[in-house]
Design a protein around this motif. Sequence first.
Motif, PDB file in Angstrom:
ATOM      1  N   GLN A  37     -73.505  -3.168  97.614  1.00 49.82           N
ATOM      2  CA  GLN A  37     -72.148  -3.173  96.904  1.00 49.82           C
ATOM      3  C   GLN A  37     -71.100  -3.351  97.940  1.00 49.82           C
ATOM      4  O   GLN A  37     -69.552  -2.588  98.035  1.00 49.82           O
ATOM      5  CB  GLN A  37     -71.898  -1.524  96.506  1.00 49.82           C
ATOM      6  CG  GLN A  37     -72.746  -0.695  95.904  1.00 49.82           C
ATOM      7  CD  GLN A  37     -72.792  -1.561  94.268  1.00 49.82           C
ATOM      8  OE1 GLN A  37     -71.636  -1.773  93.865  1.00 49.82           O
ATOM      9  NE2 GLN A  37     -73.946  -1.922  93.535  1.00 49.82           N
ATOM     10  N   VAL A  39     -69.476  -6.376  98.827  1.00 47.40           N
ATOM     11  CA  VAL A  39     -68.751  -7.460  98.255  1.00 47.40           C
ATOM     12  C   VAL A  39     -67.849  -6.346  97.196  1.00 47.40           C
ATOM     13  O   VAL A  39     -68.713  -6.043  96.233  1.00 47.40           O
ATOM     14  CB  VAL A  39     -69.402  -8.484  98.065  1.00 47.40           C
ATOM     15  CG1 VAL A  39     -67.916  -9.724  96.944  1.00 47.40           C
ATOM     16  CG2 VAL A  39     -69.778  -9.061  99.615  1.00 47.40           C
ATOM     17  N   GLY A  45     -69.634 -12.718  94.842  1.00 43.15           N
ATOM     18  CA  GLY A  45     -70.487 -12.127  95.961  1.00 43.15           C
ATOM     19  C   GLY A  45     -70.743 -10.803  95.107  1.00 43.15           C
ATOM     20  O   GLY A  45     -71.702 -10.370  95.902  1.00 43.15           O
ATOM     21  N   HIS A  46     -70.427 -10.231  95.009  1.00 42.31           N
ATOM     22  CA  HIS A  46     -70.692  -8.565  94.372  1.00 42.31           C
ATOM     23  C   HIS A  46     -72.511  -8.668  94.354  1.00 42.31           C
ATOM     24  O   HIS A  46     -72.296  -9.515  93.124  1.00 42.31           O
ATOM     25  CB  HIS A  46     -70.217  -7.904  93.115  1.00 42.31           C
ATOM     26  CG  HIS A  46     -69.979  -7.174  92.669  1.00 42.31           C
ATOM     27  ND1 HIS A  46     -70.051  -5.581  93.780  1.00 42.31           N
ATOM     28  CD2 HIS A  46     -71.201  -5.930  91.585  1.00 42.31           C
ATOM     29  CE1 HIS A  46     -70.603  -4.576  93.583  1.00 42.31           C
ATOM     30  NE2 HIS A  46     -71.256  -4.619  92.009  1.00 42.31           N
ATOM     31  N   ASN A  47     -72.730  -7.812  94.006  1.00 47.81           N
ATOM     32  CA  ASN A  47     -74.046  -7.322  94.504  1.00 47.81           C
ATOM     33  C   ASN A  47     -75.207  -8.516  95.029  1.00 47.81           C
ATOM     34  O   ASN A  47     -75.779  -8.956  93.966  1.00 47.81           O
ATOM     35  CB  ASN A  47     -74.566  -6.974  93.632  1.00 47.81           C
ATOM     36  CG  ASN A  47     -76.239  -6.267  92.833  1.00 47.81           C
ATOM     37  OD1 ASN A  47     -75.848  -5.957  93.635  1.00 47.81           O
ATOM     38  ND2 ASN A  47     -76.317  -6.264  91.655  1.00 47.81           N
ATOM     39  N   GLY A  48     -74.277  -9.846  95.869  1.00 45.83           N
ATOM     40  CA  GLY A  48     -75.666 -10.544  96.134  1.00 45.83           C
ATOM     41  C   GLY A  48     -75.137 -12.270  95.247  1.00 45.83           C
ATOM     42  O   GLY A  48     -75.893 -13.090  95.059  1.00 45.83           O
ATOM     43  N   TRP A  50     -73.432 -14.929  94.254  1.00 48.06           N
ATOM     44  CA  TRP A  50     -72.093 -15.994  94.580  1.00 48.06           C
ATOM     45  C   TRP A  50     -71.829 -17.042  93.411  1.00 48.06           C
ATOM     46  O   TRP A  50     -72.845 -17.808  92.717  1.00 48.06           O
ATOM     47  CB  TRP A  50     -72.943 -16.251  95.899  1.00 48.06           C
ATOM     48  CG  TRP A  50     -72.706 -15.208  96.819  1.00 48.06           C
ATOM     49  CD1 TRP A  50     -74.325 -14.818  97.576  1.00 48.06           C
ATOM     50  CD2 TRP A  50     -71.663 -14.988  97.499  1.00 48.06           C
ATOM     51  NE1 TRP A  50     -73.276 -14.121  98.580  1.00 48.06           N
ATOM     52  CE2 TRP A  50     -72.515 -14.039  98.194  1.00 48.06           C
ATOM     53  CE3 TRP A  50     -70.132 -15.268  97.770  1.00 48.06           C
ATOM     54  CZ2 TRP A  50     -71.639 -13.201  99.257  1.00 48.06           C
ATOM     55  CZ3 TRP A  50     -69.857 -13.767  98.370  1.00 48.06           C
ATOM     56  CH2 TRP A  50     -70.340 -13.355  99.419  1.00 48.06           C
ATOM     57  N   THR A  96     -64.682 -11.411 101.099  1.00 48.31           N
ATOM     58  CA  THR A  96     -66.208 -11.510 100.669  1.00 48.31           C
ATOM     59  C   THR A  96     -67.206 -11.392 102.206  1.00 48.31           C
ATOM     60  O   THR A  96     -68.171 -11.420 102.549  1.00 48.31           O
ATOM     61  CB  THR A  96     -65.743 -13.579 101.423  1.00 48.31           C
ATOM     62  OG1 THR A  96     -65.291 -14.102 100.452  1.00 48.31           O
ATOM     63  CG2 THR A  96     -67.285 -14.091 101.992  1.00 48.31           C
ATOM     64  N   ASN A  98     -66.198  -8.720 104.303  1.00 48.98           N
ATOM     65  CA  ASN A  98     -65.938  -6.566 104.961  1.00 48.98           C
ATOM     66  C   ASN A  98     -65.327  -7.137 105.935  1.00 48.98           C
ATOM     67  O   ASN A  98     -65.802  -6.266 107.179  1.00 48.98           O
ATOM     68  CB  ASN A  98     -66.823  -6.113 104.969  1.00 48.98           C
ATOM     69  CG  ASN A  98     -67.307  -4.594 104.116  1.00 48.98           C
ATOM     70  OD1 ASN A  98     -65.745  -4.708 104.280  1.00 48.98           O
ATOM     71  ND2 ASN A  98     -67.830  -4.225 104.902  1.00 48.98           N
ATOM     72  N   LYS A 243     -78.234 -13.834  97.008  1.00 49.36           N
ATOM     73  CA  LYS A 243     -78.314 -12.400  97.335  1.00 49.36           C
ATOM     74  C   LYS A 243     -78.041 -12.467  99.001  1.00 49.36           C
ATOM     75  O   LYS A 243     -77.960 -10.577  98.412  1.00 49.36           O
ATOM     76  CB  LYS A 243     -79.658 -11.981  97.550  1.00 49.36           C
ATOM     77  CG  LYS A 243     -80.437 -11.966  95.633  1.00 49.36           C
ATOM     78  CD  LYS A 243     -79.830 -11.663  95.047  1.00 49.36           C
ATOM     79  CE  LYS A 243     -80.256 -11.327  93.444  1.00 49.36           C
ATOM     80  NZ  LYS A 243     -78.963 -11.102  92.633  1.00 49.36           N
ATOM     81  N   TRP A 244     -77.381 -12.784  99.677  1.00 49.50           N
ATOM     82  CA  TRP A 244     -76.451 -12.310 100.799  1.00 49.50           C
ATOM     83  C   TRP A 244     -75.519 -11.704 100.548  1.00 49.50           C
ATOM     84  O   TRP A 244     -75.029 -11.854  99.934  1.00 49.50           O
ATOM     85  CB  TRP A 244     -76.271 -14.170 101.857  1.00 49.50           C
ATOM     86  CG  TRP A 244     -75.449 -13.295 102.716  1.00 49.50           C
ATOM     87  CD1 TRP A 244     -76.641 -12.863 104.053  1.00 49.50           C
ATOM     88  CD2 TRP A 244     -73.899 -12.819 102.659  1.00 49.50           C
ATOM     89  NE1 TRP A 244     -75.446 -12.320 104.922  1.00 49.50           N
ATOM     90  CE2 TRP A 244     -74.333 -13.067 104.432  1.00 49.50           C
ATOM     91  CE3 TRP A 244     -73.425 -13.270 102.580  1.00 49.50           C
ATOM     92  CZ2 TRP A 244     -72.911 -12.564 104.757  1.00 49.50           C
ATOM     93  CZ3 TRP A 244     -72.014 -13.690 103.194  1.00 49.50           C
ATOM     94  CH2 TRP A 244     -72.160 -12.450 104.251  1.00 49.50           C
ATOM     95  N   GLU A 245     -75.611 -11.285 101.494  1.00 47.46           N
ATOM     96  CA  GLU A 245     -74.333  -9.914 101.973  1.00 47.46           C
ATOM     97  C   GLU A 245     -74.188  -9.800 102.784  1.00 47.46           C
ATOM     98  O   GLU A 245     -74.553  -9.138 103.874  1.00 47.46           O
ATOM     99  CB  GLU A 245     -74.468  -9.116 100.786  1.00 47.46           C
ATOM    100  CG  GLU A 245     -74.814  -7.443 101.075  1.00 47.46           C
ATOM    101  CD  GLU A 245     -75.512  -6.301 101.172  1.00 47.46           C
ATOM    102  OE1 GLU A 245     -74.319  -6.508  99.535  1.00 47.46           O
ATOM    103  OE2 GLU A 245     -75.943  -5.153 101.148  1.00 47.46           O
TER     104      GLU A 245
END
Length: 277
Positions: A37, A39, A45-48, A50, A96, A98, A243-245
């Motif tokens: 959470q 992003v 990008g929310h929840n990975g 993109w 993107t 944070n 799945k990156w954040e």
Amino acid sequence: MGVFGKLGDTFVDLSVILWDNGIAILNLLTPKLKPGQVVPEGCPGHNGRWPEYVPPKEGDSRSACPMLNAMANHGILPHDGKNITFKELNTKVRETFNFASSFCFFVPNFSARFLNKSYAKDKFDLEDLSLHADNAIEHDASLTRQDKALVADQGKPDLELVHGLLKEATGKMPDGSPKLTIPDLSRALAKRRTDAKRTNKEYSESFFHNTFGSANSSTMLTIFGGRVDDLTPMLTEERFSEKWEPRVLDRYGLTMAKFNGTVIPVASGVKKYQKEE
């Protein structure tokens, strides 16, 4: 720039520092964000998740910064990397990666200054940020680019440099995968500056550029957590891994105050390793 302009810039910078310190305190007093959470909902990008990665084509504008280039490659910034407003850069970087809102204002505003543009009104191309000047952010001895005196196009990574950097990783993630550490970055920067001095007859450095180089590199440890698995696609293809954040879970983003807790040890370590060579 006249005296009044410089005084105005100083007032803005001091205000941003106070703003940043306030955010740092808020981060200490509020719960962390939950993984997945970071992003904001509704943002790329929310929840990975993109947007599709599309490599740059001929004529597209790219900078010396892999993170900004990745945003363009995924369509978060205009894919051609052109006609971007400084305010847009502020908002998109905040969503993107944070970074704190203070951080996201300070860097685009500083960029507008060295480009002699208006933060509020003007636009820029990503390649404009690669201006090589004493008061600009592009610098010699980058960990991902050859010096501009040797390679004019700073929009593409030097894969030999990148792979050499990633091989420096001595840390380990819980699953055993490699992780860059503060000493790893300090050692890599010390070696890179020594090599650049030897190979680039026009090599230049200053306290400002060395500090910015240490700060730029430190995002690998803060935003990416030093994880080589995530840094490899970012630095070689300028692409977000699946799945990156951002690894910063502070509710109001990474502040300059907290970031300095990584930058200062990295910069101090560079001096140590340079003395040993």
